[in-house]
Design an enzyme around this catalytic site. Structure first.
Site, PDB file in Angstrom:
ATOM      1  N   LYS A   1     -29.895  61.875  18.479  1.00 38.19           N
ATOM      2  CA  LYS A   1     -29.645  62.334  17.110  1.00 38.19           C
ATOM      3  C   LYS A   1     -28.498  63.343  17.047  1.00 38.19           C
ATOM      4  O   LYS A   1     -27.865  63.511  16.022  1.00 38.19           O
ATOM      5  CB  LYS A   1     -30.892  63.029  16.547  1.00 38.19           C
ATOM      6  CG  LYS A   1     -32.181  62.317  16.854  1.00 38.19           C
ATOM      7  CD  LYS A   1     -33.428  63.136  16.532  1.00 38.19           C
ATOM      8  CE  LYS A   1     -34.570  62.675  17.437  1.00 38.19           C
ATOM      9  NZ  LYS A   1     -35.909  63.012  17.048  1.00 38.19           N
TER      10      LYS A   1
ATOM     11  N   LYS B   1     -27.430  58.956  26.785  1.00 39.23           N
ATOM     12  CA  LYS B   1     -28.512  58.391  25.962  1.00 39.23           C
ATOM     13  C   LYS B   1     -28.143  58.498  24.482  1.00 39.23           C
ATOM     14  O   LYS B   1     -27.533  59.491  24.070  1.00 39.23           O
ATOM     15  CB  LYS B   1     -29.771  59.224  26.247  1.00 39.23           C
ATOM     16  CG  LYS B   1     -31.033  58.718  25.623  1.00 39.23           C
ATOM     17  CD  LYS B   1     -32.173  59.709  25.825  1.00 39.23           C
ATOM     18  CE  LYS B   1     -32.071  60.852  24.840  1.00 39.23           C
ATOM     19  NZ  LYS B   1     -33.262  61.693  24.742  1.00 39.23           N
TER      20      LYS B   1
ATOM     21  N   LYS C   1     -31.327  70.691  27.418  1.00 44.39           N
ATOM     22  CA  LYS C   1     -31.351  71.392  26.130  1.00 44.39           C
ATOM     23  C   LYS C   1     -30.938  72.842  26.287  1.00 44.39           C
ATOM     24  O   LYS C   1     -30.357  73.429  25.375  1.00 44.39           O
ATOM     25  CB  LYS C   1     -32.732  71.290  25.481  1.00 44.39           C
ATOM     26  CG  LYS C   1     -33.034  69.892  24.996  1.00 44.39           C
ATOM     27  CD  LYS C   1     -33.708  69.886  23.644  1.00 44.39           C
ATOM     28  CE  LYS C   1     -33.692  68.465  23.095  1.00 44.39           C
ATOM     29  NZ  LYS C   1     -34.695  68.205  22.094  1.00 44.39           N
TER      30      LYS C   1
HETATM   31  P1  TYM Z   1     -38.101  62.376  20.818  1.00 45.49           P
HETATM   32  O1  TYM Z   1     -38.414  62.829  19.436  1.00 45.49           O
HETATM   33  O2  TYM Z   1     -36.900  62.905  21.483  1.00 45.49           O
HETATM   34  O3  TYM Z   1     -37.997  60.794  20.874  1.00 45.49           O
HETATM   35  C1  TYM Z   1     -38.997  59.980  20.314  1.00 45.49           C
HETATM   36  C2  TYM Z   1     -39.288  58.752  21.152  1.00 45.49           C
HETATM   37  O4  TYM Z   1     -38.154  57.915  21.204  1.00 45.49           O
HETATM   38  C3  TYM Z   1     -37.764  57.672  22.538  1.00 45.49           C
HETATM   39  N1  TYM Z   1     -36.286  57.662  22.578  1.00 45.49           N
HETATM   40  C4  TYM Z   1     -35.582  56.679  23.119  1.00 45.49           C
HETATM   41  N2  TYM Z   1     -35.935  55.527  23.711  1.00 45.49           N
HETATM   42  C5  TYM Z   1     -34.934  54.718  24.156  1.00 45.49           C
HETATM   43  N3  TYM Z   1     -33.625  55.035  24.036  1.00 45.49           N
HETATM   44  C6  TYM Z   1     -33.218  56.179  23.448  1.00 45.49           C
HETATM   45  N4  TYM Z   1     -31.927  56.467  23.332  1.00 45.49           N
HETATM   46  C7  TYM Z   1     -34.216  57.061  22.945  1.00 45.49           C
HETATM   47  N5  TYM Z   1     -34.173  58.262  22.306  1.00 45.49           N
HETATM   48  C8  TYM Z   1     -35.462  58.608  22.087  1.00 45.49           C
HETATM   49  C9  TYM Z   1     -38.333  58.832  23.333  1.00 45.49           C
HETATM   50  O5  TYM Z   1     -38.521  58.494  24.677  1.00 45.49           O
HETATM   51  C10 TYM Z   1     -39.638  59.080  22.604  1.00 45.49           C
HETATM   52  O6  TYM Z   1     -40.629  58.180  23.045  1.00 45.49           O
HETATM   53  N6  TYM Z   1     -41.256  65.054  23.562  1.00 45.49           N
HETATM   54  C11 TYM Z   1     -41.168  63.883  22.730  1.00 45.49           C
HETATM   55  C12 TYM Z   1     -42.054  63.946  21.503  1.00 45.49           C
HETATM   56  C13 TYM Z   1     -43.496  64.210  21.797  1.00 45.49           C
HETATM   57  C14 TYM Z   1     -44.401  63.293  22.366  1.00 45.49           C
HETATM   58  C15 TYM Z   1     -45.642  63.987  22.421  1.00 45.49           C
HETATM   59  C16 TYM Z   1     -44.290  61.987  22.815  1.00 45.49           C
HETATM   60  C17 TYM Z   1     -44.152  65.359  21.559  1.00 45.49           C
HETATM   61  N7  TYM Z   1     -45.464  65.247  21.928  1.00 45.49           N
HETATM   62  C18 TYM Z   1     -46.788  63.373  22.949  1.00 45.49           C
HETATM   63  C19 TYM Z   1     -45.440  61.368  23.337  1.00 45.49           C
HETATM   64  C20 TYM Z   1     -46.671  62.083  23.390  1.00 45.49           C
HETATM   65  C21 TYM Z   1     -39.716  63.761  22.262  1.00 45.49           C
HETATM   66  O7  TYM Z   1     -38.975  64.684  22.278  1.00 45.49           O
HETATM   67  O8  TYM Z   1     -39.394  62.579  21.749  1.00 45.49           O
END
Ligand code: TYM
Length: 333
Positions: A202, A199, A117
């Site tokens: 968004k 990956k 990032k």
């Molecule tokens: P975020 O918002 O980027 O993504 C949300 C969830 O979706 C999963 N994910 C994917 N899984 C498979 N293939 C993909 N291409 C893909 N893109 C996203 C991510 O692994 C995630 O599970 N830091 C976290 C958000 C967060 C969080 C937390 C998660 C904040 N606090 C506490 C668990 C517990 C994040 O950026 O996810």
């Protein structure tokens, strides 16, 4: 006397920094759904995490509500689990400050997501972007979560959370439950349709399918999906990353195994295969899109869900934070 069974706790969250994607559905939400019956589940819309990169205020507000509607439309039941918005429970940022004092600069510097990032947003590498995993650790530890269902990309953050908790417990006794990452066997890393070496994310709209995309857009994106110069539909992520990604998506969307999917498309060209994958995703998302639209027309219901969710979440979070304050030696009010 009745036995009281202590149910294990689950916590997870998704940033409202864009639309919910096929990646977050397959890597996270699908698992969240399955866990509701057996565990005490807490699912969050992590808006504080989203502002680590610039967000448009009106869009952020809209996305938070849309994301909640999608959580419910995907099957998360507000009667069974807690659904809430992170900024409504101030204990998250309070505990994050404390945990930051038990986290090493070196540990945060090694986080892959921070490295990526900070390249993407080279003109705006904020302290928030750097300390993002500490806030995530706070989210998880506040609720004493036993497990955290996430996609493969978040494993490193959950492991750091464990390290921080272990360090804290080592000094002050058993304060925090050590959480385990729960990564699905299939679908933990859905790749971009444009570039199957990256990956699905968004930030890349054409390579990414959203839960609320119209059927014609989903069809178009799958038709253009990058494959390879062979013709056989075979699962081999190293040699055939595009086709393997499509097989994973098809298998998860249709409920068939990858082997069954390979057999189904053997001898067929990529054209028919891509159309079938697109159709499976369209059918998977159709009821979710329709139910999200219906829920979004009932804002009072959505407000009631997030208000009650915040109240219940706060009730749990404050207990952990008070314990932490006591352990640290803060005077009680
Ligand atoms: P975020 O918002 O980027 O993504 C949300 C969830 O979706 C999963 N994910 C994917 N899984 C498979 N293939 C993909 N291409 C893909 N893109 C996203 C991510 O692994 C995630 O599970 N830091 C976290 C958000 C967060 C969080 C937390 C998660 C904040 N606090 C506490 C668990 C517990 C994040 O950026 O996810």
């Amino acid at each position: 006397m009745e036995d009281t069974v202590v149910r294990k706790k689950i916590f997870s969250g998704i940033q409202p920094s864009g639309e919910l994607t096929l990646g977050s559905y397959m890597g996270a939400i699908r698992n969240w759904n399955a866990l509701q019956a057996e565990y005490d589940c807490i699912y969050c819309i992590v808006d504080l995490h989203a502002i680590t990169v610039r967000q448009d205020p009106a869009q952020l507000r809209r996305r938070c509500l849309t994301q909640l509607a999608q959580y419910v439309a995907c099957g998360l039941d507000p009667e069974k689990c807690i659904l809430f918005v992170q900024s409504h429970v101030p204990e998250h940022t309070e505990l994050a400050w404390i945990l930051g004092c038990y986290t090493q600069f070196g540990e945060l510097s090694r986080m892959t997501q921070f490295k990526q990032k900070s390249q993407q947003h080279a003109d705006n590498i904020t302290a928030g972007l750097f300390t993002y995993p500490v806030l995530m650790a706070s989210d998880i530890l506040l609720y004493q979560a036993d497990a955290v269902p996430v996609g493969a990309d978040q494993k490193q953050h959950v492991e750091l959370c464990r390290d921080i908790a272990q360090r804290f417990n080592g000094i002050y006794g058993d304060v925090f439950t050590l959480p385990e990452p729960l990564i699905p066997k299939v679908g933990a890393r859905i790749m971009s349709l444009n570039n199957p070496l990256n990956k699905m994310s968004k930030s890349d709209p054409e390579g990414c399918v959203n839960l609320l995309d119209k059927p014609e857009d989903i069809r178009r994106k799958f038709k253009r999906a990058v494959t390879d110069s062979e013709t056989s539909v075979r699962f081999d992520p190293d040699a055939k990353p595009g086709v393997s990604n499509l097989l994973t998506i098809y298998s998860t969307a249709s409920g068939k195994s990858v082997e069954e999917a390979e057999a189904e498309f053997s001898g067929q060209g990529y054209g028919a295969f891509k159309t079938a994958v697109g159709d499976a995703v369209i059918e998977l998302f159709r009821p979710i899109r329709e139910e999200s639209e219906r829920l979004l027309s009932d804002k009072a219901y959505l407000e009631q869900i997030y208000r009650q969710g915040a109240e219940r979440a706060h009730g749990i979070a404050i207990r952990t934070l008070r314990k932490v304050h006591r352990k640290l030696g803060f005077l009680s009010r």
